[in-house]
Design a protein around this motif. Structure first.
Motif, short mmCIF file in Angstrom:
data_model
loop_
_atom_site.label_atom_id
_atom_site.label_comp_id
_atom_site.label_asym_id
_atom_site.label_seq_id
_atom_site.Cartn_x
_atom_site.Cartn_y
_atom_site.Cartn_z
N ILE A 185 0.83 -1.20 0.00
CA ILE A 185 0.00 0.00 0.00
C ILE A 185 0.86 1.25 0.00
O ILE A 185 0.59 2.21 -0.74
CB ILE A 185 -0.96 -0.02 1.20
N PRO A 211 -18.86 9.10 -0.86
CA PRO A 211 -19.18 7.68 -0.77
C PRO A 211 -20.63 7.39 -0.38
O PRO A 211 -21.05 6.23 -0.40
CB PRO A 211 -18.24 7.18 0.33
N ARG A 249 -14.77 15.21 -7.86
CA ARG A 249 -14.93 13.88 -8.49
C ARG A 249 -14.40 12.78 -7.56
O ARG A 249 -13.37 12.92 -6.92
CB ARG A 249 -14.19 13.84 -9.83
N GLY A 250 -15.17 11.71 -7.49
CA GLY A 250 -14.76 10.54 -6.73
C GLY A 250 -14.65 10.73 -5.23
O GLY A 250 -13.97 9.96 -4.56
N THR A 251 -15.29 11.74 -4.66
CA THR A 251 -15.10 12.03 -3.24
C THR A 251 -16.28 11.67 -2.36
O THR A 251 -16.15 11.67 -1.14
CB THR A 251 -14.81 13.53 -3.02
N ILE A 253 -17.59 7.30 -5.20
CA ILE A 253 -16.33 6.59 -5.06
C ILE A 253 -16.22 5.56 -6.18
O ILE A 253 -17.16 4.80 -6.42
CB ILE A 253 -16.26 5.87 -3.70
N ARG A 254 -15.07 5.53 -6.81
CA ARG A 254 -14.85 4.55 -7.87
C ARG A 254 -13.64 3.70 -7.54
O ARG A 254 -12.77 4.11 -6.79
CB ARG A 254 -14.65 5.26 -9.20
N ASP A 255 -13.59 2.52 -8.14
CA ASP A 255 -12.46 1.63 -7.97
C ASP A 255 -11.19 2.37 -8.38
O ASP A 255 -11.10 2.89 -9.49
CB ASP A 255 -12.67 0.39 -8.85
N GLY A 256 -10.21 2.36 -7.47
CA GLY A 256 -9.02 3.15 -7.74
C GLY A 256 -7.96 2.46 -8.54
O GLY A 256 -6.89 3.00 -8.78
N ARG A 257 -8.26 1.24 -8.97
CA ARG A 257 -7.20 0.51 -9.69
C ARG A 257 -7.04 1.03 -11.12
O ARG A 257 -7.97 1.55 -11.69
CB ARG A 257 -7.52 -0.98 -9.74
N SER A 301 2.11 1.81 -3.40
CA SER A 301 1.06 2.30 -4.29
C SER A 301 0.87 3.81 -4.15
O SER A 301 0.72 4.54 -5.13
CB SER A 301 -0.27 1.60 -3.98
N ILE A 302 0.86 4.28 -2.91
CA ILE A 302 0.61 5.72 -2.74
C ILE A 302 1.84 6.53 -3.13
O ILE A 302 1.72 7.67 -3.57
CB ILE A 302 0.16 6.08 -1.31
N ARG A 317 1.56 7.33 -6.67
CA ARG A 317 0.45 8.20 -7.08
C ARG A 317 0.40 9.43 -6.20
O ARG A 317 -0.36 9.48 -5.24
CB ARG A 317 -0.88 7.47 -6.91
N PRO A 318 1.16 10.46 -6.53
CA PRO A 318 1.13 11.67 -5.70
C PRO A 318 -0.26 12.28 -5.67
O PRO A 318 -0.99 12.23 -6.66
CB PRO A 318 2.11 12.61 -6.41
N SER A 319 -0.59 12.87 -4.54
CA SER A 319 -1.87 13.58 -4.46
C SER A 319 -1.63 14.92 -3.78
O SER A 319 -0.78 15.03 -2.89
CB SER A 319 -2.90 12.75 -3.67
#
Lengths: 227, 217
Positions: free
Chosen positions: B10, B154, B150-152, B213-217, B13-14, B17-19
């Protein structure tokens, strides 16, 4: 409300069968000592998420250590599949990371994380066309053999737990999810209401009905075993 | 018991993917929204500059001011989260989407009837242009808001989308009302109220897919 007899976080719900419903109040799930520890833990988790949202990248590891076990436990109970629970946990933590900027100062990370986990799990179920059979046992709790002074008591405990699991699986999903989030994951009424997108009153009502159903059903089972 | 391998996986993974952190994201979203709102503002400026408005200035000022106030309230409800990390309750968001067009219609008509001839039928202006302009001007702010959120969500992405759509259309209605001199009931309903209602409905449909929320893969 007094302490729940013999209860500690993680014990099977059979231990709580004696809970008097009139004692169920908004934020009182555990004994007072456990409640203060739960609050301290939540404050630490919220602080870690707040630091992470503000840009402290080192805070994620601490956040993971604090909330991942609870999230994983919830996902494992719901999916009954360790690999899927691991995958959903990873997706949940990635969502928390990707949208860390939306976490406002002073926010509560636990309802947010649980709501994301629940939504990802529902999305996963829909994607896989999984049936919500309700036939599988919902709890992995096992009788504490050390506390049983005899084989008969151990057997009785196991039968009781199986009975509780069976009755829980028969509850309507809304009631089952509410009671699990409160009793197994230690969330307050308010937090469960946020996760489920409803009001505290509605959650309380669901839990009340769930307890009534369990009490009626388990009362009959207890009577049968005593004969 | 969680394995340390899972944690390492995990963390890796993060790392890949910078956020953005809170401050950086707030600046980006604000700039994006300002740019999205500026376009329609400039456009209505050009349009209004070339048209003669027969309305008294007092009527223009009161109707625009009231619509602007309603827009601020709608935007505050839609964008704010009421102190809850999961956002405002579904009922508040949906009520905003429903109340916005009603409030606009009520305010516009209530003030227009106080001025002579302002509510007389105007057959050459059924409301089609206002309808189109309102939806057009609402599109960019809504797109900016949907992108930022977007995607926030749930729990109730559809309701959030409805509130954002209605708030965006209210902003557009303020601009269009600044230019539109027509105040009869049919025109107000078709040209000004209907697009707000449609924007709310459209926002609900879009919100369920974009804001959830969407699948983050």
């Amino acid at each position: 409300m007094g302490p729940i007899k013999g209860h500690s976080a993680g014990d099977p719900i059979a231990e709580d069968a004696a809970l008097d419903l009139e004692d169920l109040q908004d934020d009182e799930v555990f004994s007072k000592g456990e409640l203060s520890r739960a609050h301290a833990w939540k404050s630490t988790a919220n602080a870690a998420m707040d630091r992470y949202a503000a840009g402290d990248d080192t805070a994620f590891s601490e956040l993971y250590d604090l909330i991942a076990p609870k999230l994983h436990g919830y996902l494992l109970r719901q999916t009954r599949d360790a690999a899927r629970a691991d995958d959903l946990l990873q997706q949940t933590m990635l969502q928390l990371h990707s949208h860390r900027a939306t976490f406002f100062k002073g926010g509560n990370v636990l309802p947010w994380a649980f709501a994301i986990a629940r939504r990802l799990m529902i999305n996963s179920y829909r994607r896989r066309h999984r049936e919500d059979s309700g036939k599988k046992a919902l709890f992995m709790g096992a009788a504490d053999a050390a506390s049983a002074s005899s084989t008969d008591e151990l057997l009785h405990s196991k039968r009781m737990i199986r009975s509780v699991e069976a009755e829980l699986s028969r509850l309507p999903e809304a009631q089952r999810v509410a009671i699990e989030l409160m009793k197994k994951d230690g969330l307050s009424l308010r937090e469960v209401a946020e996760i489920l997108g409803t009001t505290s009153g509605a959650v309380k009502s669901r839990v009340h009905r769930a307890y009534e159903t369990l009490r009626l059903a388990l009362g009959d089972r207890l009577d049968q075993e005593e004969r | 018991m969680l394995s340390s391998d899972l944690k390492m996986q995990i963390m890796e993974s993060i790392r890949r993917r910078p956020s953005p952190a809170r401050g950086e994201a707030a600046v980006r979203s604000t700039l994006l929204l300002l740019a999205a709102a500026a376009g329609p503002l400039v456009a209505i400026g050009f349009i209004a500059a070339n048209d003669h408005d027969p309305r008294p200035w007092s009527l223009v000022a009161t109707t625009v001011f009231g619509a602007a106030l309603a827009t601020v309230v709608a935007a505050w409800i839609a964008l704010g989260r009421g102190g809850h990390v999961l956002g405002r309750a579904r009922v508040s968001l949906l009520a905003t989407a429903i109340a916005a067009p009603v409030a606009f219609a009520g305010w516009k008509l209530a003030w227009s009837v106080m001025y002579p001839a302002m509510t007389e039928a105007w057959s050459e202006r059924p409301g089609a242009r206002c309808f189109a302009l309102t939806l057009l001007f609402a599109a960019t702010p809504f797109a900016a808001l949907a992108f930022a959120r977007r995607g926030t969500d749930p729990t109730h992405p559809g309701s959030l989308g409805a509130a954002l759509g209605a708030a965006s259309a209210m902003y557009a209605s303020v601009l269009v009302d600044f230019w539109c001199p027509v105040g009869y009931v049919g025109h107000v309903l078709l040209g000004h109220v209907l697009p707000i209602a449609l924007a709310g409905a459209f926002g609900f449909a879009i919100g369920r897919h974009v804001l959830g929320i969407r699948d983050g893969r």
